[in-house]
Design a protein around this motif. Structure first.
Motif, short mmCIF file in Angstrom:
data_model
loop_
_atom_site.label_atom_id
_atom_site.label_comp_id
_atom_site.label_asym_id
_atom_site.label_seq_id
_atom_site.Cartn_x
_atom_site.Cartn_y
_atom_site.Cartn_z
N UNK A 478 0.65 -9.25 -24.09
CA UNK A 478 1.79 -7.68 -23.59
C UNK A 478 0.50 -6.42 -24.00
N UNK A 479 -0.71 -6.54 -25.22
CA UNK A 479 -1.45 -5.21 -25.31
C UNK A 479 -1.66 -4.83 -24.06
N UNK A 480 -2.04 -5.68 -22.60
CA UNK A 480 -2.53 -5.74 -21.72
C UNK A 480 -1.16 -4.45 -20.47
N UNK A 481 -0.42 -5.16 -21.22
CA UNK A 481 0.81 -4.45 -19.89
C UNK A 481 1.30 -2.97 -21.07
N UNK A 482 1.29 -3.00 -21.98
CA UNK A 482 1.50 -2.20 -22.68
C UNK A 482 0.44 -0.46 -22.60
N UNK A 483 -0.80 -0.74 -22.87
CA UNK A 483 -1.56 -0.01 -21.74
C UNK A 483 -1.61 0.73 -20.77
N UNK A 484 -1.39 -0.19 -19.94
CA UNK A 484 -0.73 -0.24 -18.85
C UNK A 484 0.43 0.94 -18.64
N UNK A 485 1.04 0.66 -19.39
CA UNK A 485 2.30 1.54 -19.08
C UNK A 485 2.27 3.50 -19.17
N UNK A 486 1.55 3.28 -20.45
CA UNK A 486 1.25 4.28 -21.02
C UNK A 486 2.51 5.02 -21.62
N UNK A 487 3.71 5.40 -20.57
CA UNK A 487 4.47 4.95 -21.24
C UNK A 487 5.60 4.58 -20.96
N UNK A 488 6.64 3.69 -22.33
CA UNK A 488 7.47 2.19 -21.24
C UNK A 488 9.59 3.20 -22.06
N UNK A 489 9.57 2.78 -21.04
CA UNK A 489 11.24 3.28 -21.36
C UNK A 489 12.03 1.64 -21.02
N UNK A 490 12.90 2.34 -21.49
CA UNK A 490 13.59 1.06 -22.06
C UNK A 490 14.22 0.20 -20.75
N UNK A 491 14.60 -0.56 -20.99
CA UNK A 491 14.71 -1.80 -20.14
C UNK A 491 16.06 -1.98 -20.13
N UNK A 492 17.60 -2.00 -19.60
CA UNK A 492 18.50 -1.89 -19.75
C UNK A 492 19.41 -2.98 -18.80
N UNK A 493 18.24 -3.81 -17.87
CA UNK A 493 19.05 -4.64 -17.20
C UNK A 493 19.07 -5.55 -17.84
N UNK A 494 20.62 -6.56 -17.58
CA UNK A 494 20.75 -7.52 -17.75
C UNK A 494 20.10 -8.78 -17.38
N UNK A 495 20.15 -10.09 -17.98
CA UNK A 495 19.67 -10.90 -17.16
C UNK A 495 20.35 -12.07 -16.81
N UNK A 496 21.11 -12.28 -18.14
CA UNK A 496 22.21 -12.81 -17.68
C UNK A 496 23.61 -12.76 -17.83
N UNK A 497 24.59 -12.45 -17.09
CA UNK A 497 25.61 -11.58 -17.13
C UNK A 497 27.24 -12.97 -17.02
#
Length: 500
Positions: A478-497
């Motif tokens: 997760x730390x690596x993904x956070x560093x790579x993202x730099x700016x983290x936008x909200x993820x609103x897509x539903x996976x179970x609907x």
């Protein structure tokens, strides 16, 4: 002097001696207690307060000051902890005297604990690390129902102690929840057995009752289980509880057993006053003391040590990793933070599907700079990223299992449209993996923490075959993904609907 007068004087003196003896037998003891401190050795914001800035609460400096203040006010004081000292702050990752998190127990030595019992999170690193922690502690580790397959005590734990204090003989024993195996990575519990708390308590009470004036159980199983324990034993006086993070502002009494618990995060210290007379508690009162942090406390050996550890952690963990565009807020089910964590695990493992248990996300983070320390507080566990294979048919059954059992599992790489049927069962209407329709006979690569894999029957409804443990933790991924993202936008897509 005649004999009648002598007899009268004798019986008066005898009566006075008997009264004095009776008075001497009545002893009042103050029992201070903490539980579920979760490495909160420094103050934190009182999030429930409305004002801004919010006041700071907790920390070991304030705990020490309060304990010392009570000790100065009364001479008969005991101090116990009911487990989960570990997990929640980066101090648990720092090596001290051969144990990660060992500095916490050095601080508890300075505060002057009389005994503690083990909590489930004290197993989070390993059995070996827990043993190393108990060797740093200069106070007994009590856990009567944690044994190994040979019936011995595997983590330097003891069944009970008898304290000869204040003219009393005080028996103290520890107990662990039988849910331990559903709470801890099973790799850390190899060879561990948890005996019945009720049966263990009955046996120890029978042993301790003839030799003691007061019997205390220090437990890590929660208020509900403590109540069940109290209802099913005779001869127990007090339960010092933990695990459920319950703030009992006044004691609960079940079957004449006094039950107390002090919340969590070192925000309170419990104070229970009991008066013992002729082998029984005749009076009691209890309260919680809120540990509001203040900067004008006198410097002590502990405060110097706390400051040095805090400075070292701030140096290592104050780095800003990325910017959060919106708040990261946990929810019981899907959330933006949960989706990001599940997605990061799938990408790190190069898997088709990944799973994240919502209960493993332990903190919210406000929008703005995200530091390494804040990320650690979100994911404080030493979980290993693990991969395994599931067929399309098994993936379908996992979705249905999580819905039927209300398991808060967050998916990545998978989308399901589901419908609740009239008989309250669930039907999968649409199921896609990687944007393509699921193929029942195809094998899909999956990723999750080793904790979830160890609890696969609970989370997935099936056993995982041939898991592969990768050489990275979930936090590292997760730390690596956070560093790579730099700016983290909200993820609103539903996976179970849920659809009509």
């Amino acid at each position: 002097m005649n004999r009648s007068l002598l007899r009268g004087i004798f019986w008066c003196v005898a009566a006075v001696c008997l009264v004095a003896q009776a008075v001497a037998q009545s002893v009042t003891v103050t029992i201070l207690h903490t539980n579920d401190m979760h490495a909160a050795f420094i103050p934190h914001e009182a999030t429930w307060r409305r004002e801004s800035p919010k006041p700071l609460v907790g920390g070991f400096k304030e705990l020490e000051f309060t304990v010392d203040s009570v000790r100065k006010a009364t001479s008969n004081v005991l101090l116990f902890d009911a487990g989960d000292v570990m997990t929640g702050n980066p101090i648990t990752d720092r090596l001290y005297k051969g144990a990660e998190g060992g500095a916490l127990f050095e601080m508890m030595n300075m505060i002057g604990y009389d005994a503690w019992t083990i909590g489930n999170h004290d197993f989070d690193i390993s059995q070996e690390n827990l043993v190393a922690l108990t060797k740093i502690a200069q106070f007994p580790t009590l856990s009567a129902n944690i044994v190994n397959t040979q019936g011995a005590f595997p983590v330097n734990n003891r069944e009970y102690i008898v304290l000869n204090r204040f003219g009393l003989r005080i028996g103290v024993f520890g107990l662990m929840s039988q849910e331990l195996y559903s709470l801890v990575n099973q790799n850390n519990l190899v060879g561990i057995k948890v005996l019945s708390p009720i049966e263990t308590a009955r046996r120890l009470i029978a042993t301790l009752d003839p030799m003691t004036d007061l019997i205390i159980a220090v437990t890590h199983q929660g208020v509900e289980e403590d109540s069940v324990l109290a209802a099913n034993v005779q001869g127990l006086d007090v339960i010092i509880g933990g695990h459920s993070h319950t703030r009992l502002t006044k004691p609960k009494v079940v079957n004449n057993v006094i039950i107390v618990q002090a919340g969590s995060q070192c925000e309170n210290v419990g104070a229970l006053e009991v008066t013992v007379d002729n082998d029984r508690v005749v009076r009691f009162s209890g309260t919680l003391i809120q540990l509001w942090a203040r900067n004008d406390r006198p410097r002590t050996r502990l405060s110097v040590f706390v400051d040095s550890m805090q400075a070292a952690i701030e140096k290592d963990y104050s780095e800003v990793l990325a910017e959060l565009a919106t708040d990261w807020t946990r929810e019981r089910g899907e959330s933006s933070i949960g989706r990001f964590i599940a997605d990061a695990q799938r990408e790190a493992a190069h898997a088709h599907v990944a799973f994240m248990n919502a209960s493993g996300i332990r903190a919210n983070v406000a929008a703005g700079p995200l530091t390494k320390r804040e990320l650690f507080e979100v994911l404080p566990f030493r979980n290993i990223l693990t991969t395994f294979q599931l067929s399309g048919r098994e993936l379908r059954s996992v979705v249905l299992h999580t819905l039927a059992n209300d398991e808060a599992v967050i998916f990545s790489g998978l989308y399901a449209a589901v419908k609740r049927m009239p008989d309250n069962t669930w039907k999968v209407v649409t199921l896609n993996v990687g944007g393509k329709p699921l193929e029942d006979d195809r094998m899909y690569s999956c990723a999750a923490s080793d904790f979830m894999v160890g609890q696969a029957k609970k989370y997935f409804g099936l056993e995982i075959q041939q898991p592969v443990y990768l050489k990275q933790t979930v936090f590292e991924a997760i730390e690596r993904a956070v560093r790579n993202a730099k700016v983290i936008a909200e993820r609103t897509d539903r996976r179970i609907e849920v659809v009509p």
